[in-house]
Design a protein around this motif. Structure first.
Motif, PDB file in Angstrom:
ATOM      1  N   GLY A 384      41.103  37.980  19.418  1.00 40.75           N
ATOM      2  CA  GLY A 384      41.098  36.539  19.268  1.00 40.75           C
ATOM      3  C   GLY A 384      39.843  36.076  18.565  1.00 40.75           C
ATOM      4  O   GLY A 384      39.013  36.887  18.141  1.00 40.75           O
ATOM      5  N   PRO A 385      39.650  34.757  18.457  1.00 43.43           N
ATOM      6  CA  PRO A 385      38.476  34.251  17.741  1.00 43.43           C
ATOM      7  C   PRO A 385      37.157  34.550  18.447  1.00 43.43           C
ATOM      8  O   PRO A 385      36.116  34.677  17.796  1.00 43.43           O
ATOM      9  CB  PRO A 385      38.729  32.741  17.661  1.00 43.43           C
ATOM     10  CG  PRO A 385      39.702  32.464  18.763  1.00 43.43           C
ATOM     11  CD  PRO A 385      40.552  33.679  18.902  1.00 43.43           C
ATOM     12  N   VAL A 386      37.176  34.670  19.769  1.00 37.33           N
ATOM     13  CA  VAL A 386      35.937  34.864  20.526  1.00 37.33           C
ATOM     14  C   VAL A 386      35.910  36.211  21.242  1.00 37.33           C
ATOM     15  O   VAL A 386      34.885  36.883  21.297  1.00 37.33           O
ATOM     16  CB  VAL A 386      35.740  33.731  21.553  1.00 37.33           C
ATOM     17  CG1 VAL A 386      34.499  33.981  22.403  1.00 37.33           C
ATOM     18  CG2 VAL A 386      35.639  32.394  20.847  1.00 37.33           C
ATOM     19  N   SER A 387      37.049  36.602  21.788  1.00 39.04           N
ATOM     20  CA  SER A 387      37.104  37.831  22.583  1.00 39.04           C
ATOM     21  C   SER A 387      38.284  38.687  22.162  1.00 39.04           C
ATOM     22  O   SER A 387      39.197  38.227  21.476  1.00 39.04           O
ATOM     23  CB  SER A 387      37.199  37.500  24.077  1.00 39.04           C
ATOM     24  OG  SER A 387      38.421  36.826  24.352  1.00 39.04           O
ATOM     25  N   ALA A 388      38.227  39.938  22.578  1.00 37.09           N
ATOM     26  CA  ALA A 388      39.313  40.877  22.331  1.00 37.09           C
ATOM     27  C   ALA A 388      39.802  41.424  23.664  1.00 37.09           C
ATOM     28  O   ALA A 388      39.006  41.695  24.568  1.00 37.09           O
ATOM     29  CB  ALA A 388      38.844  42.012  21.429  1.00 37.09           C
ATOM     30  N   ARG A 389      41.117  41.540  23.778  1.00 40.72           N
ATOM     31  CA  ARG A 389      41.716  42.099  24.990  1.00 40.72           C
ATOM     32  C   ARG A 389      42.180  43.520  24.686  1.00 40.72           C
ATOM     33  O   ARG A 389      42.959  43.739  23.758  1.00 40.72           O
ATOM     34  CB  ARG A 389      42.880  41.245  25.462  1.00 40.72           C
ATOM     35  CG  ARG A 389      43.608  41.797  26.698  1.00 40.72           C
ATOM     36  CD  ARG A 389      44.739  40.884  27.107  1.00 40.72           C
ATOM     37  NE  ARG A 389      44.223  39.639  27.639  1.00 40.72           N
ATOM     38  CZ  ARG A 389      44.009  39.417  28.933  1.00 40.72           C
ATOM     39  NH1 ARG A 389      44.294  40.356  29.819  1.00 40.72           N
ATOM     40  NH2 ARG A 389      43.534  38.272  29.353  1.00 40.72           N
ATOM     41  N   ILE A 390      41.692  44.472  25.492  1.00 39.98           N
ATOM     42  CA  ILE A 390      42.078  45.874  25.347  1.00 39.98           C
ATOM     43  C   ILE A 390      42.959  46.245  26.529  1.00 39.98           C
ATOM     44  O   ILE A 390      42.577  46.039  27.686  1.00 39.98           O
ATOM     45  CB  ILE A 390      40.844  46.794  25.292  1.00 39.98           C
ATOM     46  CG1 ILE A 390      39.906  46.359  24.162  1.00 39.98           C
ATOM     47  CG2 ILE A 390      41.255  48.247  25.092  1.00 39.98           C
ATOM     48  CD1 ILE A 390      38.596  47.126  24.142  1.00 39.98           C
ATOM     49  N   THR A 391      44.141  46.770  26.240  1.00 36.41           N
ATOM     50  CA  THR A 391      45.100  47.143  27.280  1.00 36.41           C
ATOM     51  C   THR A 391      45.281  48.647  27.270  1.00 36.41           C
ATOM     52  O   THR A 391      45.514  49.247  26.214  1.00 36.41           O
ATOM     53  CB  THR A 391      46.449  46.453  27.046  1.00 36.41           C
ATOM     54  OG1 THR A 391      46.250  45.031  26.946  1.00 36.41           O
ATOM     55  CG2 THR A 391      47.403  46.748  28.182  1.00 36.41           C
ATOM     56  N   ASP A 392      45.173  49.257  28.460  1.00 28.43           N
ATOM     57  CA  ASP A 392      45.357  50.708  28.526  1.00 28.43           C
ATOM     58  C   ASP A 392      46.824  51.030  28.796  1.00 28.43           C
ATOM     59  O   ASP A 392      47.679  50.139  28.890  1.00 28.43           O
ATOM     60  CB  ASP A 392      44.420  51.351  29.553  1.00 28.43           C
ATOM     61  CG  ASP A 392      44.757  50.972  30.998  1.00 28.43           C
ATOM     62  OD1 ASP A 392      45.891  50.524  31.268  1.00 28.43           O
ATOM     63  OD2 ASP A 392      43.885  51.140  31.865  1.00 28.43           O
ATOM     64  N   ARG A 393      47.131  52.303  28.922  1.00 30.21           N
ATOM     65  CA  ARG A 393      48.524  52.742  29.028  1.00 30.21           C
ATOM     66  C   ARG A 393      49.188  52.335  30.330  1.00 30.21           C
ATOM     67  O   ARG A 393      50.410  52.425  30.477  1.00 30.21           O
ATOM     68  CB  ARG A 393      48.591  54.254  28.873  1.00 30.21           C
ATOM     69  CG  ARG A 393      47.869  55.026  29.950  1.00 30.21           C
ATOM     70  CD  ARG A 393      47.637  56.458  29.512  1.00 30.21           C
ATOM     71  NE  ARG A 393      47.112  57.287  30.576  1.00 30.21           N
ATOM     72  CZ  ARG A 393      46.358  58.346  30.377  1.00 30.21           C
ATOM     73  NH1 ARG A 393      46.025  58.701  29.147  1.00 30.21           N
ATOM     74  NH2 ARG A 393      45.936  59.074  31.387  1.00 30.21           N
ATOM     75  N   THR A 394      48.393  51.893  31.332  1.00 27.28           N
ATOM     76  CA  THR A 394      48.978  51.443  32.593  1.00 27.28           C
ATOM     77  C   THR A 394      49.129  49.932  32.635  1.00 27.28           C
ATOM     78  O   THR A 394      49.630  49.394  33.620  1.00 27.28           O
ATOM     79  CB  THR A 394      48.111  51.889  33.777  1.00 27.28           C
ATOM     80  OG1 THR A 394      46.844  51.219  33.726  1.00 27.28           O
ATOM     81  CG2 THR A 394      47.899  53.393  33.750  1.00 27.28           C
ATOM     82  N   GLY A 395      48.673  49.220  31.585  1.00 23.08           N
ATOM     83  CA  GLY A 395      48.752  47.777  31.561  1.00 23.08           C
ATOM     84  C   GLY A 395      47.497  47.070  32.008  1.00 23.08           C
ATOM     85  O   GLY A 395      47.421  45.836  31.952  1.00 23.08           O
ATOM     86  N   ARG A 396      46.486  47.800  32.470  1.00 27.74           N
ATOM     87  CA  ARG A 396      45.216  47.172  32.836  1.00 27.74           C
ATOM     88  C   ARG A 396      44.505  46.678  31.582  1.00 27.74           C
ATOM     89  O   ARG A 396      44.572  47.318  30.533  1.00 27.74           O
ATOM     90  CB  ARG A 396      44.311  48.151  33.580  1.00 27.74           C
ATOM     91  CG  ARG A 396      44.732  48.411  35.020  1.00 27.74           C
ATOM     92  CD  ARG A 396      43.635  49.152  35.766  1.00 27.74           C
ATOM     93  NE  ARG A 396      43.361  50.449  35.159  1.00 27.74           N
ATOM     94  CZ  ARG A 396      42.237  51.129  35.357  1.00 27.74           C
ATOM     95  NH1 ARG A 396      41.276  50.613  36.101  1.00 27.74           N
ATOM     96  NH2 ARG A 396      42.064  52.319  34.803  1.00 27.74           N
ATOM     97  N   CYS A 397      43.807  45.551  31.710  1.00 29.58           N
ATOM     98  CA  CYS A 397      43.181  44.927  30.543  1.00 29.58           C
ATOM     99  C   CYS A 397      41.682  44.759  30.753  1.00 29.58           C
ATOM    100  O   CYS A 397      41.205  44.619  31.876  1.00 29.58           O
ATOM    101  CB  CYS A 397      43.796  43.555  30.274  1.00 29.58           C
ATOM    102  SG  CYS A 397      45.558  43.609  29.894  1.00 29.58           S
ATOM    103  N   ALA A 398      40.987  44.768  29.631  1.00 30.82           N
ATOM    104  CA  ALA A 398      39.562  44.451  29.604  1.00 30.82           C
ATOM    105  C   ALA A 398      39.322  43.455  28.493  1.00 30.82           C
ATOM    106  O   ALA A 398      39.930  43.541  27.429  1.00 30.82           O
ATOM    107  CB  ALA A 398      38.741  45.719  29.366  1.00 30.82           C
ATOM    108  N   GLU A 399      38.443  42.498  28.759  1.00 28.60           N
ATOM    109  CA  GLU A 399      38.086  41.516  27.737  1.00 28.60           C
ATOM    110  C   GLU A 399      36.647  41.741  27.316  1.00 28.60           C
ATOM    111  O   GLU A 399      35.748  41.800  28.160  1.00 28.60           O
ATOM    112  CB  GLU A 399      38.268  40.088  28.279  1.00 28.60           C
ATOM    113  CG  GLU A 399      39.704  39.759  28.589  1.00 28.60           C
ATOM    114  CD  GLU A 399      40.148  38.428  27.978  1.00 28.60           C
ATOM    115  OE1 GLU A 399      39.357  37.804  27.278  1.00 28.60           O
ATOM    116  OE2 GLU A 399      41.298  38.059  28.229  1.00 28.60           O
ATOM    117  N   VAL A 400      36.427  41.849  26.003  1.00 34.79           N
ATOM    118  CA  VAL A 400      35.093  42.060  25.462  1.00 34.79           C
ATOM    119  C   VAL A 400      34.890  41.114  24.285  1.00 34.79           C
ATOM    120  O   VAL A 400      35.840  40.524  23.770  1.00 34.79           O
ATOM    121  CB  VAL A 400      34.888  43.521  25.006  1.00 34.79           C
ATOM    122  CG1 VAL A 400      35.036  44.478  26.171  1.00 34.79           C
ATOM    123  CG2 VAL A 400      35.860  43.889  23.892  1.00 34.79           C
ATOM    124  N   ALA A 401      33.634  40.990  23.866  1.00 32.66           N
ATOM    125  CA  ALA A 401      33.340  40.158  22.690  1.00 32.66           C
ATOM    126  C   ALA A 401      34.055  40.722  21.474  1.00 32.66           C
ATOM    127  O   ALA A 401      34.185  41.935  21.306  1.00 32.66           O
ATOM    128  CB  ALA A 401      31.834  40.105  22.448  1.00 32.66           C
TER     129      ALA A 401
END
Length: 595
Positions: A384-401
């Motif tokens: 996205g414009p401010v952050s990126a969402r990373i999703t792993d193979r189990t569906g868990r997500c992390a948000e980073v700059a």
């Protein structure tokens, strides 16, 4: 204003007969040099309050009184330092102390009058209790022990070995009142940092250096401190001291830092302020020449082809010559590192298949690569414009700059976490599964069950005050017939990997011990996830066991940015090939639905 309260103990002359406790030559010299170092390196606004106890003045009562009354003056803005140079030995641990002594022996310090007239050694558990009292008030507490912590309790003078046999067993009723209990739950308290001359199964050495007898560890540590300067962290100082010893062919002792694998090791020596955090992977000059403290037990391949390291930031390259279980032997290429220094390193190429990524154009990386259209995806990125969402193979997500650097760092971090959880193993191991891990309820209201699938299920309980997380003890039993070096890695739901539960330590054959010295361990959801019925999360415990000591640093992973970790309150010859193994346990924490 702040003060460094220093208790400096050096014992060359002992009251016991020489055949029982041989005299030494360099211990008083050690603490005289330490006092000179402290006096000449004081920072602005810091005063020094030293108490020195040499030889006959260093009785057991005087040392204990110095700990209680002199170091006990340290307040929140102050530092307390205990430096002991003399004989060390061992004693049989009480049967009730199994949770804190995995080898069945505890370590002792010999004061001037120890083993005369009924005066015992100072046990490490007594010292620990005294330091706990000091730590409760002082801003920072440091300990340096230039003594043996092994069977025989020796320091070497020239080519002679000075042997002090283990002391007798003692009734727990004779211990100092500050000594923590050896049974029942142990409460958490402030921690201190301790640098010691060697492992508990090694001897500490004395040599004539610059024409004067010294403990080799103290002499090397002071040299390292002068070279690194006042901003040296405990971790950097340990590595530099080991390098000093290696250059003097002192391969019979390996200095240690307690607590290992802790954020405290990145504090500056005697300052208690944060220093520069390292990578956990370090190159230094050791018994085999240049070596990196990362090997097959940390996930590197046995064949060095396709494997490379470089210095972090500088980019200087090394060639990997051999990968042992506990370390890698390397040759610097195109540069000449200083043998007096240690170098933070990073993996630059890795032959194992990296994790695949969709939604992000991955630059060259040893851990991740862009997925092809026809293959499974390990990690997906939505930017996205401010952050990126990373999703792993189990569906868990992390948000980073949403910067390419932050995204790549998070992808590599998550890929390493998944590889530790699923892939770290030694199929050629002959050890089998030598460590039995048991998760035991800490109290009658704590609910812990082992399912048919081997998963440990820990459940919240409902009280009038709301949901209460379960508390447990984690026991470790070495079922093999050999001494093993063991660590327990806690892989948390938020992609953290830590060794705080059980940093690398020996467990004797057939012996039991406990994580966190028998303290209660609270198993709970991540702090930012309130306990809602039906919610659950899993921690994975990896038990790594090896026949030789290894470092935990290369395993460690801080939580991904934007996440909060699930915390717990809680002459040298080529050695034989070291065997090692990994066992996995899942602890699934759940908030049950109310019926």
């Amino acid at each position: 204003m702040s003060t460094i309260y220093a208790l400096l103990v050096g014992v060359d002359r002992y009251a016991a007969p020489d055949l029982l406790v041989p005299g030494l030559h360099g211990c008083v010299n050690d603490v005289v040099d330490v006092l000179a170092m402290l006096t000449t390196t004081l920072r602005d606004g810091v005063t020094l309050a030293p108490l020195t106890l040499h030889d006959e003045r260093a009785t057991r009562d005087a040392v204990v009184a110095g700990l209680r009354t002199h170091l006990g003056q340290a307040g929140p803005d102050d530092t307390a330092l205990f430096w002991f140079s003399g004989h060390g030995s061992q004693a049989p641990a009480p049967v009730s102390a199994w949770a804190v002594e995995g080898t069945g022996m505890l370590q002792t310090l010999l004061c001037h009058d120890s083993r005369t007239g009924g005066v015992p050694d100072l046990w490490d558990k007594e010292l620990s209790g005294l330091l706990d009292v000091i730590s409760a008030r002082a801003g920072h507490v440091a300990v340096v022990l230039d003594s043996c912590h092994s069977e025989g309790g020796t320091r070497q003078v020239g080519s002679r070995w000075r042997v002090v046999p283990p002391g007798p067993a003692r009734d727990v009723g004779t211990l100092l009142p500050e000594t923590p209990p050896t049974t029942g739950p142990v409460t958490d308290g402030p921690e201190h940092l301790a640098l010691s001359a060697c492992r508990r199964d090694q001897r500490a050495e004395e040599r004539v250096l610059d024409g004067v007898a010294h403990g080799l560890f103290t002499w090397s540590l002071l040299r390292a401190l002068r070279r690194l300067g006042p901003a040296a962290t405990y971790a950097a100082l340990l590595a530099a001291t080991r390098s000093e010893l290696a250059q003097r062919q002192a391969f019979a002792q390996s200095p240690q830092l307690y607590p290992a694998a802790s954020a405290l090791t990145d504090l500056m020596f005697l300052r208690g302020a944060a220093g520069t955090t390292g990578t956990g992977v370090v190159m230094s000059y050791g018994i085999h020449g240049w070596q990196i403290d990362m090997g097959r037990a940390h996930g590197l391949p046995a064949d060095p082809a396709g494997l490379s390291f470089s210095t972090r930031g500088g980019g200087d390259r090394v060639e990997v010559d051999a990968v042992r279980p506990e370390l890698s032997l390397v040759t610097p290429k195109g540069w000449h590192p200083d043998r007096d220094r240690q170098y933070p390193m990073m993996v630059t190429t890795l032959p194992r298949p990296p994790a695949t990524v969709a939604g992000f154009d991955v630059p060259p990386s040893p851990y991740v690569r862009t997925a092809r259209p026809d293959e499974p995806v390990s990690l997906s990125v939505a930017t996205g414009p401010v952050s990126a969402r990373i999703t792993d193979r189990t569906g868990r997500c992390a948000e980073v700059a949403a910067t390419p650097e932050q995204i790549l760092a998070a992808l590599e971090h998550m890929a390493r976490w998944w590889w530790l959880r699923d892939e770290l193993r030694n199929p050629a191991s002959g050890l089998g599964e030598p460590i039995r891990l048991e998760v035991v309820p800490a109290g009658p209201d704590d609910v812990v069950e082992v399912g048919d699938d081997g998963v440990v299920h820990a459940r919240y309980t409902w009280t009038t005050s709301g949901w209460v997380a379960p508390e447990v003890h984690i026991h470790l039993h070495n079922t093999s017939d050999r001494l093993l070096y063991v660590t327990v890695l806690d892989l948390t739901p938020r992609y953290g990997a830590g060794a705080h539960l059980f940093p690398p330590a020996p467990i004797g054959p057939g012996r039991r011990t406990a994580a966190r010295l028998g303290r209660r361990i609270r198993i709970r959801l991540p702090k930012d996830e309130p306990p809602v019925p039906g919610r659950e999360a899993s921690d994975w415990l990896l038990v790594v066991a090896a026949e030789e000591p290894f470092e935990a640093g290369p395993y460690l992973l801080s939580p991904v940015d934007g996440f909060v970790a699930s915390t717990r309150d809680a002459e040298p010859a080529e050695p034989p090939e070291t065997d090692w193994t990994v066992q996995r346990y899942e602890i699934r924490t759940r908030v049950p639905r109310l019926s």
